[in-house]
Design a protein around this motif. Structure first.
Motif, PDB file in Angstrom:
ATOM      1  N   VAL A  15       0.865  -1.186   0.000  1.00 52.68           N
ATOM      2  CA  VAL A  15       0.000   0.000   0.000  1.00 52.68           C
ATOM      3  C   VAL A  15       0.901   1.235   0.000  1.00 52.68           C
ATOM      4  O   VAL A  15       1.731   1.405   0.900  1.00 52.68           O
ATOM      5  CB  VAL A  15      -0.958   0.039   1.218  1.00 52.68           C
ATOM      6  CG1 VAL A  15      -1.752   1.343   1.214  1.00 52.68           C
ATOM      7  CG2 VAL A  15      -1.894  -1.153   1.218  1.00 52.68           C
ATOM      8  N   SER A  20      -3.549   2.393  -4.589  1.00 52.34           N
ATOM      9  CA  SER A  20      -2.793   1.141  -4.692  1.00 52.34           C
ATOM     10  C   SER A  20      -3.718  -0.065  -4.811  1.00 52.34           C
ATOM     11  O   SER A  20      -4.747  -0.146  -4.130  1.00 52.34           O
ATOM     12  CB  SER A  20      -1.928   0.946  -3.438  1.00 52.34           C
ATOM     13  OG  SER A  20      -0.942   1.943  -3.342  1.00 52.34           O
ATOM     14  N   ALA A  22      -3.034  -2.904  -3.638  1.00 52.40           N
ATOM     15  CA  ALA A  22      -3.006  -3.516  -2.303  1.00 52.40           C
ATOM     16  C   ALA A  22      -4.103  -2.936  -1.409  1.00 52.40           C
ATOM     17  O   ALA A  22      -4.673  -3.641  -0.568  1.00 52.40           O
ATOM     18  CB  ALA A  22      -1.638  -3.317  -1.657  1.00 52.40           C
ATOM     19  N   SER A  67      14.325  -4.896  -0.125  1.00 47.99           N
ATOM     20  CA  SER A  67      15.732  -5.049  -0.490  1.00 47.99           C
ATOM     21  C   SER A  67      16.633  -5.058   0.757  1.00 47.99           C
ATOM     22  O   SER A  67      17.846  -5.208   0.659  1.00 47.99           O
ATOM     23  CB  SER A  67      16.158  -3.959  -1.477  1.00 47.99           C
ATOM     24  OG  SER A  67      16.032  -2.691  -0.893  1.00 47.99           O
ATOM     25  N   ALA A 197       2.409   2.579 -11.893  1.00 51.70           N
ATOM     26  CA  ALA A 197       2.082   2.591 -13.323  1.00 51.70           C
ATOM     27  C   ALA A 197       2.503   3.900 -13.983  1.00 51.70           C
ATOM     28  O   ALA A 197       2.800   3.927 -15.186  1.00 51.70           O
ATOM     29  CB  ALA A 197       0.587   2.359 -13.514  1.00 51.70           C
TER      30      ALA A 197
HETATM   31  P1  NAD Z   1       1.668   1.219  -6.203  1.00 48.46           P
HETATM   32  O1  NAD Z   1       2.700   2.219  -6.569  1.00 48.46           O
HETATM   33  O2  NAD Z   1       0.472   1.705  -5.487  1.00 48.46           O
HETATM   34  O3  NAD Z   1       2.300   0.021  -5.380  1.00 48.46           O
HETATM   35  C1  NAD Z   1       3.620  -0.427  -5.573  1.00 48.46           C
HETATM   36  C2  NAD Z   1       4.169  -0.708  -4.193  1.00 48.46           C
HETATM   37  O4  NAD Z   1       5.458  -1.294  -4.267  1.00 48.46           O
HETATM   38  C3  NAD Z   1       4.312   0.562  -3.341  1.00 48.46           C
HETATM   39  O5  NAD Z   1       3.558   0.432  -2.160  1.00 48.46           O
HETATM   40  C4  NAD Z   1       5.806   0.613  -3.033  1.00 48.46           C
HETATM   41  O6  NAD Z   1       6.058   1.118  -1.745  1.00 48.46           O
HETATM   42  C5  NAD Z   1       6.141  -0.856  -3.126  1.00 48.46           C
HETATM   43  N1  NAD Z   1       7.593  -1.070  -3.252  1.00 48.46           N
HETATM   44  C6  NAD Z   1       8.402  -0.738  -4.290  1.00 48.46           C
HETATM   45  N2  NAD Z   1       9.686  -1.051  -3.985  1.00 48.46           N
HETATM   46  C7  NAD Z   1       9.666  -1.584  -2.725  1.00 48.46           C
HETATM   47  C8  NAD Z   1      10.655  -2.080  -1.842  1.00 48.46           C
HETATM   48  N3  NAD Z   1      11.961  -2.075  -2.172  1.00 48.46           N
HETATM   49  N4  NAD Z   1      10.268  -2.554  -0.633  1.00 48.46           N
HETATM   50  C9  NAD Z   1       8.968  -2.559  -0.274  1.00 48.46           C
HETATM   51  N5  NAD Z   1       7.987  -2.091  -1.054  1.00 48.46           N
HETATM   52  C10 NAD Z   1       8.334  -1.609  -2.271  1.00 48.46           C
HETATM   53  O7  NAD Z   1       1.244   0.521  -7.590  1.00 48.46           O
HETATM   54  P2  NAD Z   1       0.339  -0.757  -7.939  1.00 48.46           P
HETATM   55  O8  NAD Z   1       0.020  -0.590  -9.374  1.00 48.46           O
HETATM   56  O9  NAD Z   1      -0.743  -0.907  -6.955  1.00 48.46           O
HETATM   57  O10 NAD Z   1       1.374  -1.951  -7.816  1.00 48.46           O
HETATM   58  C11 NAD Z   1       1.167  -3.121  -7.048  1.00 48.46           C
HETATM   59  C12 NAD Z   1       1.546  -4.362  -7.847  1.00 48.46           C
HETATM   60  O11 NAD Z   1       0.587  -4.548  -8.884  1.00 48.46           O
HETATM   61  C13 NAD Z   1       2.914  -4.312  -8.523  1.00 48.46           C
HETATM   62  O12 NAD Z   1       3.515  -5.581  -8.440  1.00 48.46           O
HETATM   63  C14 NAD Z   1       2.538  -4.023  -9.968  1.00 48.46           C
HETATM   64  O13 NAD Z   1       3.521  -4.462 -10.873  1.00 48.46           O
HETATM   65  C15 NAD Z   1       1.272  -4.832 -10.072  1.00 48.46           C
HETATM   66  N6  NAD Z   1       0.405  -4.526 -11.225  1.00 48.46           N
HETATM   67  C16 NAD Z   1       0.023  -3.251 -11.473  1.00 48.46           C
HETATM   68  C17 NAD Z   1      -0.788  -2.966 -12.556  1.00 48.46           C
HETATM   69  C18 NAD Z   1      -1.203  -1.543 -12.861  1.00 48.46           C
HETATM   70  O14 NAD Z   1      -1.581  -1.270 -14.010  1.00 48.46           O
HETATM   71  N7  NAD Z   1      -1.186  -0.635 -11.920  1.00 48.46           N
HETATM   72  C19 NAD Z   1      -1.239  -4.001 -13.396  1.00 48.46           C
HETATM   73  C20 NAD Z   1      -0.846  -5.308 -13.107  1.00 48.46           C
HETATM   74  C21 NAD Z   1      -0.016  -5.551 -12.020  1.00 48.46           C
END
Ligand code: NAD
Length: 264
Positions: A15, A20, A22, A67, A197
């Motif tokens: 989140v 997000s 999540a 990481s 994204a």
């Molecule tokens: P988001 O930016 O809301 O969430 C990405 C999350 O990754 C963030 O909360 C960020 O803090 C976390 N993150 C990044 N590096 C990190 C690290 N080193 N340690 C801990 N946390 C870390 O964007 P989202 O789109 O909700 O992404 C969530 C997942 O959904 C990702 O795996 C993304 O690839 C996947 N996804 C997204 C889409 C889309 O179109 N948005 C489509 C398919 C899949």
């Protein structure tokens, strides 16, 4: 509490804000009586995640940068003290250098390739190993992937290669953990405008393309992906593991531009 998730507790990582994916999953779990612990990445995001946690009575499980393995251990030590066991784990984490989410895949640097794989792929396995220890009565693990793992999408580049590896990890983890009644699945979500994204080149074009060409003629919301997450985390899907479930308005079955699709 009543509902599909009554009596279940688990951790959700990823989140960043109220857009997000999540967060969509966390809300769906809470609505069905589940108890959620949320981690956040760094102090900047803590400010955003804190009020969201309060909204769904979630435990703020602390800073976790995947990481840095010590931060994962700290979160799980705390969770073990607090709850003893957990029932679900959601991994909604991905990262790649924005400069390489445009142009050609062939230009990926070794550094960013490794970093993308570490944060977007290995972290699921790494956290799953900790979560397994607390899933003493079985459980469900879930990660988020994208169609760019299966087919080449413009600008998705190294992230597509990482998602392919993540989907393979889901299958290997499902086999490792199946004997303990722990299920492992992924949702392949259609494109949604989130913080992550916004790093992908021409993302607005991708959204429009999906809206015009998906069988349902619309993109998906975090609430819709949240409901699919609810199914995969609840006992409704108790026979399902190793699966990559598309939540993309059906886009993945389409072979050509829709006949009624307007020009973009
Ligand atoms: P988001 O930016 O809301 O969430 C990405 C999350 O990754 C963030 O909360 C960020 O803090 C976390 N993150 C990044 N590096 C990190 C690290 N080193 N340690 C801990 N946390 C870390 O964007 P989202 O789109 O909700 O992404 C969530 C997942 O959904 C990702 O795996 C993304 O690839 C996947 N996804 C997204 C889409 C889309 O179109 N948005 C489509 C398919 C899949």
């Amino acid at each position: 509490a009543t509902g599909l998730m009554a009596g279940k507790r688990g951790i959700i990582m990823g989140v960043a804000n109220n857009r997000s994916i999540a967060w969509g999953i966390a809300k769906a779990i809470h609505d069905q009586g589940g108890e959620v612990a949320l981690t956040y990445q760094g102090d900047a995001l803590k400010k955003r995640v804190e009020p969201l946690a309060a909204e769904i009575n979630a435990v703020l499980a602390g800073h976790c940068d995947v990481s840095d393995e010590a931060t994962i251990d700290a979160v799980f030590a705390d969770l073990e003290k607090r709850w003893g066991k957990i029932d679900f784990f959601v991994h909604a984490i991905g990262f790649s250098d924005k400069d390489e989410l445009t142009g050609r895949y062939i230009d990926t640097s070794a550094d960013n390739f490794a970093k993308t794989m570490q944060i977007s792929v290995y972290s699921f396995t790494s956290v799953a190993r900790r979560a397994e220890k607390l899933m003493t009565e079985g459980g469900s693990m879930l990660t988020l992937t994208y169609y760019g793992a299966e087919k080449v999408m413009p600008n998705y580049n190294v992230m597509g290669v990482a998602k392919a590896a993540l989907e393979a990890s889901v299958k290997y983890l499902a086999v490792d953990l199946g004997p303990k009644n722990i299920r492992v699945n992924a949702i392949s979500a259609g494109p949604i405008k989130t913080l992550a994204a916004s790093g992908i080149g021409d993302f607005r074009y991708i959204l429009k393309w999906n809206e015009y060409n998906a069988p349902l003629r619309r993109t998906v919301t975090i609430e819709e992906v949240g409901d699919v997450g609810l199914y995969l985390l609840s006992d409704l899907s108790r026979s399902v593991t190793g699966e990559v479930h598309h939540a993309d308005s059906g886009y993945h079955v389409v072979g050509m531009k829709a006949v009624d699709a307007p020009d973009i």
